[in-house]
Design a protein around this motif. Structure first.
Motif, PDB file in Angstrom:
ATOM      1  N   VAL A  95       0.837  -1.193   0.000  1.00 43.98           N
ATOM      2  CA  VAL A  95       0.000   0.000   0.000  1.00 43.98           C
ATOM      3  C   VAL A  95       0.873   1.245   0.000  1.00 43.98           C
ATOM      4  N   SER A  96       0.260   2.355  -0.296  1.00 49.19           N
ATOM      5  CA  SER A  96       0.958   3.630  -0.277  1.00 49.19           C
ATOM      6  C   SER A  96       1.524   3.867   1.121  1.00 49.19           C
ATOM      7  N   GLY A  97       2.767   4.321   1.193  1.00 50.18           N
ATOM      8  CA  GLY A  97       3.401   4.580   2.475  1.00 50.18           C
ATOM      9  C   GLY A  97       4.137   3.406   3.070  1.00 50.18           C
ATOM     10  N   SER A  98       4.146   2.270   2.372  1.00 52.19           N
ATOM     11  CA  SER A  98       4.810   1.072   2.907  1.00 52.19           C
ATOM     12  C   SER A  98       6.326   1.113   2.750  1.00 52.19           C
ATOM     13  N   GLY A  99       6.820   2.002   1.911  1.00 54.47           N
ATOM     14  CA  GLY A  99       8.260   2.100   1.682  1.00 54.47           C
ATOM     15  C   GLY A  99       8.745   1.347   0.464  1.00 54.47           C
ATOM     16  N   LYS A 100       7.822   0.880  -0.362  1.00 53.04           N
ATOM     17  CA  LYS A 100       8.219   0.061  -1.508  1.00 53.04           C
ATOM     18  C   LYS A 100       9.155   0.799  -2.463  1.00 53.04           C
ATOM     19  N   THR A 101       8.900   2.072  -2.709  1.00 52.32           N
ATOM     20  CA  THR A 101       9.752   2.829  -3.621  1.00 52.32           C
ATOM     21  C   THR A 101      11.138   3.036  -3.028  1.00 52.32           C
ATOM     22  N   SER A 102      11.211   3.411  -1.767  1.00 52.12           N
ATOM     23  CA  SER A 102      12.510   3.643  -1.118  1.00 52.12           C
ATOM     24  C   SER A 102      13.380   2.393  -1.150  1.00 52.12           C
ATOM     25  N   VAL A 103      12.793   1.252  -0.830  1.00 52.01           N
ATOM     26  CA  VAL A 103      13.553  -0.005  -0.820  1.00 52.01           C
ATOM     27  C   VAL A 103      13.913  -0.412  -2.244  1.00 52.01           C
ATOM     28  N   ALA A 104      12.940  -0.338  -3.154  1.00 55.59           N
ATOM     29  CA  ALA A 104      13.174  -0.752  -4.540  1.00 55.59           C
ATOM     30  C   ALA A 104      14.265   0.078  -5.208  1.00 55.59           C
ATOM     31  N   GLU A 105      14.235   1.391  -5.003  1.00 51.96           N
ATOM     32  CA  GLU A 105      15.254   2.258  -5.605  1.00 51.96           C
ATOM     33  C   GLU A 105      16.649   1.883  -5.116  1.00 51.96           C
ATOM     34  N   ARG A 106      16.776   1.614  -3.843  1.00 52.80           N
ATOM     35  CA  ARG A 106      18.098   1.244  -3.303  1.00 52.80           C
ATOM     36  C   ARG A 106      18.564  -0.095  -3.853  1.00 52.80           C
ATOM     37  N   VAL A 107      17.669  -1.054  -3.919  1.00 52.94           N
ATOM     38  CA  VAL A 107      18.035  -2.371  -4.452  1.00 52.94           C
ATOM     39  C   VAL A 107      18.440  -2.247  -5.912  1.00 52.94           C
ATOM     40  N   ALA A 108      17.645  -1.549  -6.699  1.00 50.20           N
ATOM     41  CA  ALA A 108      17.974  -1.362  -8.123  1.00 50.20           C
ATOM     42  C   ALA A 108      19.327  -0.671  -8.264  1.00 50.20           C
ATOM     43  N   GLY A 109      19.561   0.357  -7.472  1.00 54.76           N
ATOM     44  CA  GLY A 109      20.820   1.081  -7.542  1.00 54.76           C
ATOM     45  C   GLY A 109      22.012   0.222  -7.165  1.00 54.76           C
ATOM     46  N   GLU A 134       7.484 -11.738   1.867  1.00 58.64           N
ATOM     47  CA  GLU A 134       6.865 -10.645   2.593  1.00 58.64           C
ATOM     48  C   GLU A 134       7.894 -10.044   3.540  1.00 58.64           C
ATOM     49  N   LEU A 135       7.989  -8.711   3.541  1.00 64.59           N
ATOM     50  CA  LEU A 135       8.920  -7.995   4.409  1.00 64.59           C
ATOM     51  C   LEU A 135       8.122  -7.121   5.371  1.00 64.59           C
ATOM     52  N   ASP A 136       8.508  -7.132   6.640  1.00 61.14           N
ATOM     53  CA  ASP A 136       7.800  -6.403   7.691  1.00 61.14           C
ATOM     54  C   ASP A 136       8.283  -4.960   7.738  1.00 61.14           C
ATOM     55  N   VAL A 137       7.396  -4.010   7.486  1.00 55.63           N
ATOM     56  CA  VAL A 137       7.780  -2.606   7.409  1.00 55.63           C
ATOM     57  C   VAL A 137       8.154  -2.004   8.762  1.00 55.63           C
ATOM     58  N   ARG A 138       8.002  -2.760   9.829  1.00 55.77           N
ATOM     59  CA  ARG A 138       8.479  -2.259  11.124  1.00 55.77           C
ATOM     60  C   ARG A 138      10.003  -2.255  11.176  1.00 55.77           C
ATOM     61  N   ASP A 139      10.640  -3.047  10.289  1.00 54.35           N
ATOM     62  CA  ASP A 139      12.105  -3.034  10.209  1.00 54.35           C
ATOM     63  C   ASP A 139      12.561  -1.706   9.618  1.00 54.35           C
ATOM     64  N   ASP A 140      13.772  -1.285   9.964  1.00 56.20           N
ATOM     65  CA  ASP A 140      14.281  -0.024   9.417  1.00 56.20           C
ATOM     66  C   ASP A 140      14.660  -0.209   7.953  1.00 56.20           C
ATOM     67  N   LEU A 141      14.870   0.912   7.268  1.00 57.07           N
ATOM     68  CA  LEU A 141      15.127   0.903   5.829  1.00 57.07           C
ATOM     69  C   LEU A 141      16.344   0.055   5.472  1.00 57.07           C
ATOM     70  N   ASP A 142      17.434   0.200   6.207  1.00 59.18           N
ATOM     71  CA  ASP A 142      18.640  -0.575   5.899  1.00 59.18           C
ATOM     72  C   ASP A 142      18.385  -2.075   6.009  1.00 59.18           C
ATOM     73  N   SER A 143      17.634  -2.478   7.020  1.00 59.83           N
ATOM     74  CA  SER A 143      17.314  -3.896   7.195  1.00 59.83           C
ATOM     75  C   SER A 143      16.419  -4.401   6.060  1.00 59.83           C
ATOM     76  N   LEU A 144      15.433  -3.602   5.674  1.00 58.16           N
ATOM     77  CA  LEU A 144      14.558  -3.997   4.568  1.00 58.16           C
ATOM     78  C   LEU A 144      15.340  -4.136   3.273  1.00 58.16           C
ATOM     79  N   VAL A 145      16.255  -3.198   3.033  1.00 53.42           N
ATOM     80  CA  VAL A 145      17.074  -3.264   1.829  1.00 53.42           C
ATOM     81  C   VAL A 145      17.939  -4.521   1.858  1.00 53.42           C
ATOM     82  N   ALA A 146      18.535  -4.834   2.990  1.00 54.00           N
ATOM     83  CA  ALA A 146      19.381  -6.035   3.104  1.00 54.00           C
ATOM     84  C   ALA A 146      18.565  -7.304   2.839  1.00 54.00           C
TER      85      ALA A 146
END
Length: 171
Positions: free
Chosen positions: A8-22, A144-156
Motif C-alpha cells: 500500500v501507499s506509504g509502505s516504503g516500496k519505492t525507497s527499498v526498490a530504488e536502493r536495491v535497483a541502484g 513478505e517484508l515487515d515494514v516495522r524493520d528499518d530501511l537498511d534492514s529492509l534493503v538487506a
C-alpha cells in the motif's frame, strides 16, 4: 528475473526498490510514473481508482517489463500490485516475476504515510488500499517484508531475496 516491490501507499516500496535497483545496477520503474493524468487527478482528489482505471496502467507496466525481458535485462518495479489479478497482469510481461511485499499494520502504515510530504496520494485513501490488498498466495513467487524493520534492514533482506533469485538457474 523481474522484481515488483508491492504494498500500500506509504509502505516504503519505492525507497527499498530504488536502493536495491541502484545497488544491483538494474533498471528501475516507479509505477506512479506510468499513471495517466486522469488517475493522478482522481487519486489527488481522494477518489480511489477502480479496476477499470488500473487495467491500462498495469498493461503498460507489463509492457515495460516485457521490453526489458526481450533485451535479457532483469528489472525492479515499485508498484502497489494490491490484488492477485493485478499481479497476474504484471506477470504477463515476463515468465519470471517475483514480488516483494512490504507489509505492515494499518497503524504503522498510517503513521508512515502521515509523515510523508509531496506525494499525490492523500492519507485518506489508505483505508481503500488496505481493503483491496490481497497478500501473496502460496503459489506466487515472492516474499513478505515487515515494514516495522528499518530501511537498511529492509534493503538487506530484499537484496538477499533478489540476489538469490538472480543467481538461481532459470528453468
Amino acid at each position: 528475473m523481474h522484481f515488483v516491490f508491492m504494498g500500500v501507499s506509504g509502505s516504503g516500496k519505492t525507497s527499498v526498490a530504488e536502493r536495491v535497483a541502484g545497488q544491483l545496477g538494474l533498471p528501475f520503474a516507479e509505477a506512479d510514473d506510468f499513471h495517466p493524468e486522469a488517475n493522478i487527478t482522481k487519486m489527488s482528489s481522494g477518489v480511489p481508482l477502480t479496476d477499470r482505471d488500473r487495467w491500462p496502467w498495469l498493461r503498460e507496466l507489463a509492457g515495460w517489463i516485457a521490453g526489458h525481458e526481450e533485451r535479457g535485462e532483469a528489472t525492479v518495479v515499485a508498484c502497489s500490485a494490491l490484488k492477485r489479478t493485478y499481479r497476474d497482469v504484471l506477470r504477463t510481461g515476463a515468465p519470471g516475476v517475483g514480488f516483494l511485499h512490504l507489509h505492515g499494520s494499518t497503524e504503522v502504515i498510517w503513521e508512515r504515510i502521515g509523515a510523508r510530504e509531496g506525494h499525490f496520494m492523500p492519507p485518506a485513501l489508505l483505508r481503500s488500499q488496505m481493503e483491496a490488498l490481497q497478500r501473496l498466495g502460496p503459489d506466487e513467487a515472492g516474499v513478505e517484508l515487515d515494514v516495522r524493520d528499518d530501511l537498511d534492514s529492509l534493503v538487506a533482506q530484499a537484496l538477499e531475496y533478489v540476489s538469490g533469485r538472480l543467481r538461481a538457474p532459470q528453468a
